[in-house]
Design an enzyme around this catalytic site. Structure first.
Site, mmCIF file in Angstrom:
data_model
loop_
_atom_site.group_PDB
_atom_site.id
_atom_site.type_symbol
_atom_site.label_atom_id
_atom_site.label_comp_id
_atom_site.label_asym_id
_atom_site.label_seq_id
_atom_site.Cartn_x
_atom_site.Cartn_y
_atom_site.Cartn_z
ATOM 1 N N ASP A 2 1.730 0.549 -2.433
ATOM 2 C CA ASP A 2 2.884 0.934 -1.617
ATOM 3 C C ASP A 2 4.083 1.297 -2.488
ATOM 4 O O ASP A 2 5.076 1.844 -1.993
ATOM 5 C CB ASP A 2 3.269 -0.212 -0.670
ATOM 6 C CG ASP A 2 3.061 0.148 0.791
ATOM 7 O OD1 ASP A 2 2.709 1.307 1.065
ATOM 8 O OD2 ASP A 2 3.249 -0.720 1.650
ATOM 9 N N LYS B 133 -5.266 3.506 8.631
ATOM 10 C CA LYS B 133 -5.491 3.415 7.188
ATOM 11 C C LYS B 133 -6.935 3.093 6.869
ATOM 12 O O LYS B 133 -7.527 3.672 5.936
ATOM 13 C CB LYS B 133 -4.541 2.374 6.590
ATOM 14 C CG LYS B 133 -3.087 2.819 6.612
ATOM 15 C CD LYS B 133 -2.109 1.688 6.341
ATOM 16 C CE LYS B 133 -0.672 2.187 6.467
ATOM 17 N NZ LYS B 133 0.334 1.112 6.348
ATOM 18 N N GLN C 201 1.113 -4.985 5.404
ATOM 19 C CA GLN C 201 1.724 -4.204 6.482
ATOM 20 C C GLN C 201 3.053 -4.820 6.900
ATOM 21 O O GLN C 201 3.117 -5.997 7.250
ATOM 22 C CB GLN C 201 0.777 -4.126 7.681
ATOM 23 C CG GLN C 201 1.284 -3.242 8.806
ATOM 24 C CD GLN C 201 1.389 -1.781 8.398
ATOM 25 O OE1 GLN C 201 0.498 -1.236 7.764
ATOM 26 N NE2 GLN C 201 2.484 -1.149 8.773
#
Length: 373
Positions: A185, A118, A162
Site C-alpha cells: 500500500d 482485490k 484494509q
C-alpha cells in the site's frame, strides 16, 4: 495573427494513410497563412482539440478527451498476468508465485466489497491471495501478532490492511508493523521517506522515476495510478506546471512528489490557499484529491489542461436508481469544455488503484527473487 479568426475543421479517418493526410492538411494550413486554429478529429472519436490561437466567444466549443481508466487498468492487468506467468515458468518451485495477504477487520460493506474485488483481481492475474478476517472487537495485539507472522512468511510478498480500522485500534501502530518490503500500500513511513528523497547528493543511486517496475520500494497505489494514467495518455510532465488540489498523506502529498520527480513544477493547493482558483488556472496538469464534490469548477481549469480527478463523492439524485450518483472533485461537465483530457468519475482513477496494488505485489516478488541470487 490577423484580427479576423478563421476556423478550419478537418476530419481524418483512421487508416494507414493517416500520416500522409495529416501532412497534407498541415501543409495546406501553413500555405494559407491563416493558422490561428486547427481542429483535428481522428477516427471515429467525437473529441475536438484546439491546437493554438486565441478563442473568440462562440467560435467553437472544446470537448476534452476522456482518459479511460478502465481500459488502461485492463491493459496493465494483462501485462501483470503475462509477467506472473513468465515468473512462474522461470521458478518451478512456487517461489515465482507472488502472494498478497489481506487483513479485513469488521463488517463494513464497503470494505468487504473492496477486499472481494482485490481477491478477484489477484485470481485473474495468477497472484495467490490469503485472506484474514477479524471481528470489529479484535484486539490490536492479535493483529500485530498476525502481521509478524506474515512478515516472515516467504509465500507472502505483499501485506494489505484494509482501512479504516475500528476506533480502538491504533492505525499507525498497525501499518508501521508491516515489513516495508511487503508494504504494497506504500503507507509505511520508510517508504514515504524514500519517496521524498531526490537522491541528488553524491554517492546515492539515482531512481528511474519513469519506470515504476524499477523503483526499489513501494509507492502508494492511487498516486501511482494517477501518474500511470498521464503517461499512458501521452501527457508530457517535464517542465509542465502541475497543481495538486489536496494535501493528504494518502494521495495529495505522494502524487505531488511523483510529479516533482518527473520534473514538473508542482504547486499544492489546500484549504488555506489564497485565491485557489487563480493558482489552479495556471496549471497544465491538475490532480484533484480533496474529497469535496465538484469543488473544482470549469473556470479553474486552463484551456487544454490535463485533469486527473481522484475524488469520489455521492450526491443526491432522485432520478438515479439508487437515489444518488457518484461525482468527482471536479465539475466534470463544465471542465470537459475547457480541458484537453480528463478522467471521468467513475471509470477514471478508481480502476487503477487495484491494478497498481497487483503490480506492487509483483514487484515485491521480483525483488525477493533478486535478493536470493
Amino acid at each position: 495573427h490577423s484580427q479576423s479568426t478563421t476556423t478550419t475543421l478537418v476530419t481524418i479517418p483512421s487508416s494507414p494513410t493517416l500520416l500522409l493526410r495529416l501532412s497534407l492538411v498541415l501543409a495546406s494550413l501553413a500555405a494559407s497563412g491563416v493558422y490561428s486554429f486547427a481542429f483535428l478529429t481522428v477516427g471515429a472519436t467525437s473529441t475536438t482539440r484546439r491546437t493554438g490561437g486565441t478563442s473568440r466567444s462562440g467560435d467553437f466549443k472544446m470537448v476534452a478527451q476522456d482518459i479511460d481508466g478502465k481500459s488502461i487498468a485492463a491493459a496493465i492487468r494483462t501485462e501483470i498476468k503475462d509477467a506472473v506467468t513468465a515468473l512462474k515458468d522461470a521458478n518451478k518451485d512456487d517461489k515465482g508465485t507472488p502472494g498478497l495477504a489481506v487483513i479485513l477487520v469488521g463488517s463494513r460493506r464497503d470494505s468487504q466489497t473492496y477486499v472481494r474485488m482485490k481477491k478477484k483481481a489477484c485470481e485473474e492475474c495468477g497472484i495467490a491471495s490469503f485472506g484474514f478476517d477479524y471481528p470489529d472487537d479484535v484486539k490490536q495485539d492479535d493483529l500485530l501478532t498476525k502481521l509478524a507472522e506474515l512478515n516472515e512468511d516467504p509465500k507472502v510478498h505483499g501485506i494489505l490492511v484494509q482501512l479504516p480500522l475500528p476506533a480502538h485500534v491504533d492505525e499507525n501502530a498497525v501499518l508501521n508493523a508491516i515489513d516495508p518490503a511487503k508494504d504494497v500500500d506504500g503507507l509505511h513511513p520508510l517508504n514515504t521517506a524514500k519517496l521524498c528523497s531526490t537522491s541528488t547528493h553524491v554517492g546515492t543511486t539515482k531512481v528511474n522515476w519513469a519506470d515504476f517496475t524499477q523503483i526499489p520500494f513501494h509507492i502508494a497505489c492511487t498516486p501511482q495510478g494517477c501518474i500511470e494514467l498521464l503517461d499512458r495518455s501521452g501527457i508530457e510532465l517535464k517542465g509542465k506546471r502541475a497543481c495538486v488540489v489536496g494535501r493528504s498523506n494518502l494521495v495529495g502529498l505522494p502524487v505531488a512528489m511523483l510529479l516533482m520527480h518527473r520534473d514538473a513544477t508542482v504547486t499544492i493547493v489546500h484549504s488555506k490557499t489564497v485565491n485557489a482558483q487563480a493558482v489552479v488556472a495556471e496549471a497544465d496538469v491538475v490532480v484533484a484529491a480533496v474529497g469535496r464534490a465538484s469543488m473544482v469548477k470549469a473556470d479553474w481549469i486552463k484551456e487544454g489542461a490535463a485533469v486527473i480527478d481522484v475524488g469520489i463523492n455521492s450526491v443526491d439524485d432522485p432520478e438515479a436508481k439508487r437515489g444518488y450518483r457518484l461525482v468527482g472533485d471536479v465539475d466534470y461537465k463544465g471542465a470537459k469544455e475547457r480541458a484537453g483530457m480528463i478522467t471521468p468519475v467513475p471509470g477514471g482513477v478508481g480502476p487503477m488503484t487495484i491494478a497498481m496494488l497487483l503490480r506492487n505485489t509483483l514487484n515485491s516478488c521480483r525483488r525477493g527473487l533478486e535478493e536470493e541470487k
